[in-house]
Each structure stands twice: as structure tokens, then as C-alpha cells.
Design an enzyme around this catalytic site. Structure first.
Site, PDB file in Angstrom:
ATOM      1  N   THR A  33      27.300  13.148  45.466  1.00  0.00           N
ATOM      2  CA  THR A  33      26.156  13.312  44.565  1.00  0.00           C
ATOM      3  C   THR A  33      26.434  14.342  43.474  1.00  0.00           C
ATOM      4  O   THR A  33      25.769  14.326  42.441  1.00  0.00           O
ATOM      5  CB  THR A  33      24.904  13.753  45.340  1.00  0.00           C
ATOM      6  N   ASP A  34      27.395  15.227  43.691  1.00  0.00           N
ATOM      7  CA  ASP A  34      27.575  16.325  42.737  1.00  0.00           C
ATOM      8  C   ASP A  34      27.996  15.823  41.366  1.00  0.00           C
ATOM      9  O   ASP A  34      27.484  16.262  40.337  1.00  0.00           O
ATOM     10  CB  ASP A  34      28.529  17.397  43.266  1.00  0.00           C
ATOM     11  N   ASP A 168      32.321  21.906  45.807  1.00  0.00           N
ATOM     12  CA  ASP A 168      33.264  22.629  46.661  1.00  0.00           C
ATOM     13  C   ASP A 168      33.490  24.047  46.154  1.00  0.00           C
ATOM     14  O   ASP A 168      33.457  25.015  46.924  1.00  0.00           O
ATOM     15  CB  ASP A 168      34.596  21.886  46.715  1.00  0.00           C
TER      16      ASP A 168
END
Length: 375
Positions: A33-34, A168
Site C-alpha cells: 500500500t505504501d 521500510d
């Protein structure tokens, strides 16, 4: 840490100026989704990459890896030519800092890490963020903390060639002890969400399937490209702005499934946040399981080892389970009663043996702090 200092001294014949560390992460929910400007909910692991470093007066960078035993040196010309291998992640940070206009100090570095590599736990982001934090302090660059994830992401996207989103690096830099990081990847705002599972009698069991985890081979990039194409067909800036009712306008069945995952996964993140806020952590389990089903069926990024681990954990009493990370191998996380971790672990090991897979590795994930100087 002491071993790393000894390694640094044995390599460079003097003591480091300090030691910096950055963690790996697991993503509780919010996968792929990022890069769709969506929502994510990772937390940092206690597993870290550590960098012992000392500043030098030359515009050269030398880095020693305790994992490979190799020492690599590069300067500005090498940066333009792309440093190969594991040292590319170090060179990428130097390149990205210079590209952002910072005067990066020359440095001697030694690296060690206990973040499992190839497991989808962001070992590359941990390395990048540890090096970035060290160089920031050595050079007194004063990079605002909220800007550091974007620099590290650019290092990996442009220099290394991995088109990852920003989750991340954000988790490795911004996470706090005892919290998950709720992040809106559209505007990069974030909120620390208390995550004290122990108090609720729960635990997150990480199951490293040890299935090969490869993302730079094109599959990850293909998923991202499909999402971008679906958004373009819908005339939207990203799938963050799409709804399930929009999918009738996506004629291509594959693109429709890719988009459906992004849309439903965003909602699962919001629903998870609501349940955690209501003090109902055990009820997020079905959302985790639904996330895995979506990643398996609509996004097609699971492999048999991941699916087997999820199925075995659920059958053994886990409240929910899902793959975490980019997929195509790596890890599963399972929300389990704290008293049942051994039972669930044994069930997964038995299922792997029955399927002819190698034995998995397991550990309990505890929300931990982000990148910092530690000595």
C-alpha cells in the site's frame, strides 16, 4: 557490539568514533500500500544492523562487512559507476545524501547485523538507515529526522534499483519502543500507536519460512506498475483515492484484482487501528488473515511456504496470520495467545516437514526503537 569494535580496530588500527544502529521491521498490516499512497502499520524489531564508524578527511568511504569478511572502498567516481554487491547499499546512501546537497564526510565503517537477510524483514533498509544515521552524526549534517526515510528510500529506488515504497525506511527511522507506526504514505504523516500485546496475553510470532526472497528480479516492480496502470485507467493520482465501486471501470481482470487488493488493504489498516484504539487487539486477527488471502488471490505474491505457514498457524489456534513484507518468500506473522507460541511453532514445523519444506525459524517480535547512536 564489543565484537564489532574489535573488528573495526583490527581492520583500521584505531577505535571508531561511535556505533550506530537501525532495526529491521515487520509490518502488522498494510502490504503493498505504501507506493499506492496508502496506509501502513509496521513496527521495528529488536534485530538491528550496527555500524561502527570514524570520520576521515578524504572524500572516500571504506566499509567492512562482518558477514562476508570483505572490505570495499569507493570514492565519487565509483559512485557514478555504481558500486556492486552488498556495498551498493552503503554507496547508495552516500550518493543520495550528496544528491540532496549534503557534504558527506569521508568515513571508515564496519557493519554487522542480526536482521535475517532475504526474509522480508527489511535488512536493506536497516543497513541504509544505520549508515545514514552514522554519516549524519559524523558530518553534523543536521538532517531533520522526518526527512531521513525519503533520502534512504531514494538511495534504494534510484541507486540500487529496487522500486520500494517508503514504509521500510520510515519504520527503521521513526518507530518507537512499544509502538507501531501508523503512517499515511500520501503526505508522510505518522502516529505512534501503543502496541502492548503482552498485557493482553498475546504475542506476534514471526515465522521465517526461509523460502528464497527475491524482489529485484521484476516481480515487485510488476506489481507496482500494475497498480499505477490501474490508477491511470481510473484517472486517479493513485489507488489511495479509489473505491471498490470504481473497479467496474477497470476492464482488465488482472489489473482489477491488483487494485482490489490495494483498496481493501487500506481499509484493513484503518479497521486495525480502530480495534487497537478500542482495546481489542485479539480482534485484529481476522483482518490479518483477510490480508493474507488478498495477497494470495488478488496480488499473487505468496508462495507455498507462506500459505502453509498461515494455514498451520490458524489450525493451531492463532487468532490471525499473514505474510509480511513484499512476498515471494520471506516471513509470516501470526497473532497468537502468548501461552500458545510453542504449540503454534510446533504445528508449523510439522506442516513444513509434511510438505517437504526445510525447517522454518521462529521468534517473538517485540516493538522496538528506531535508528540511533548506541555508543
Amino acid at each position: 557490539m564489543e565484537q564489532l569494535v574489535r573488528t573495526f580496530f583490527n581492520t583500521y588500527a584505531h577505535q571508531p568514533d561511535g556505533i550506530w544502529a537501525a532495526p529491521g521491521r515487520v509490518n502488522l498490516i498494510g502490504e503493498h500500500t505504501d507506493y499506492n499512497d496508502g496506509f501502513v502499520l509496521p513496527f521495528a524489531l529488536p534485530h538491528r544492523t550496527m555500524v561502527a564508524a570514524a570520520r576521515t578527511d578524504e572524500q572516500r568511504w571504506t566499509v567492512h562487512s562482518t558477514t562476508t569478511g570483505e572490505t570495499v572502498t569507493f570514492g565519487p567516481p565509483s559512485l557514478d559507476e555504481r558500486v556492486p554487491g552488498w556495498a551498493a547499499y552503503v554507496a547508495a546512501v552516500v550518493w543520495a545524501l550528496r544528491d540532496a546537497g549534503y557534504t558527506v564526510p569521508g568515513a571508515l565503517m564496519a557493519l554487522s547485523s542480526d536482521v535475517p537477510q532475504g526474509a522480508g524483514l527489511s535488512s536493506s533498509a536497516a543497513l541504509e538507515c544505520a549508515v545514514l544515521t552514522a554519516l549524519n552524526d559524523l558530518g553534523e549534517l543536521d538532517i531533520p529526522v522526518h526527512e531521513r526515510p525519503s533520502i534512504a528510500q531514494r538511495a534504494e529506488n534510484v541507486y540500487v534499483g529496487m522500486p520500494c515504497g517508503i514504509m521500510d525506511q520510515s519504520a527503521s527511522v521513526l518507530c518507537r519502543d512499544g509502538h507501531a507506526l501508523f503512517m499515511d504514505c500520501a503526505d508522510l504523516t505518522s502516529e505512534q500507536i501503543p502496541l502492548d500485546l503482552t498485557a493482553a496475553g498475546l504475542a506476534i510470532l514471526v515465522i521465517d519460512t526461509r523460502a528464497p526472497h527475491r524482489l529485484v528480479d521484476g516481480e515487485y516492480a510488476a506489481r507496482r506498475a500494475a497498480c499505477e496502470k490501474a490508477a491511470k485507467l481510473l484517472r486517479l493520482p493513485s489507488l489511495r483515492h479509489a473505491t471498490l465501486s470504481d473497479l467496474v471501470r477497470v476492464g482488465d481482470e488482472l489489473l482489477r484484482r491488483r487494485a482490489r487488493h490495494a483498496i481493501t488493504e487500506n481499509q484493513r489498516v484503518l479497521d486495525t487501528i480502530a480495534l487497537l484504539g478500542d482495546g481489542k487487539p485479539e480482534e485484529i486477527g481476522p483482518l490479518m488473515t483477510a490480508s493474507h488471502a488478498s495477497l494470495r488471490d488478488d496480488f499473487e505474491v505468496t508462495v507455498p511456504e507462506l500459505d502453509t505457514a498461515v494455514e498451520a498457524a490458524l489450525a493451531a489456534g492463532a487468532h490471525g496470520a499473514r505474510m509480511t513484507g513484499g512476498g515471494f518468500g520471506g516471513c509470516v506473522i501470526a497473532l497468537v495467545p502468548a501461552s500458545a507460541t510453542d504449540h503454534v511453532t510446533a504445528a508449523v514445523e510439522h506442516a513444513f516437514a509434511a510438505a517437504g519444506f526445510g525447517p522454518p525459524a521462529t521468534f517473538i517480535a517485540v516493538p522496538s526503537p528506531g535508528a540511533a547512536r548506541i555508543a
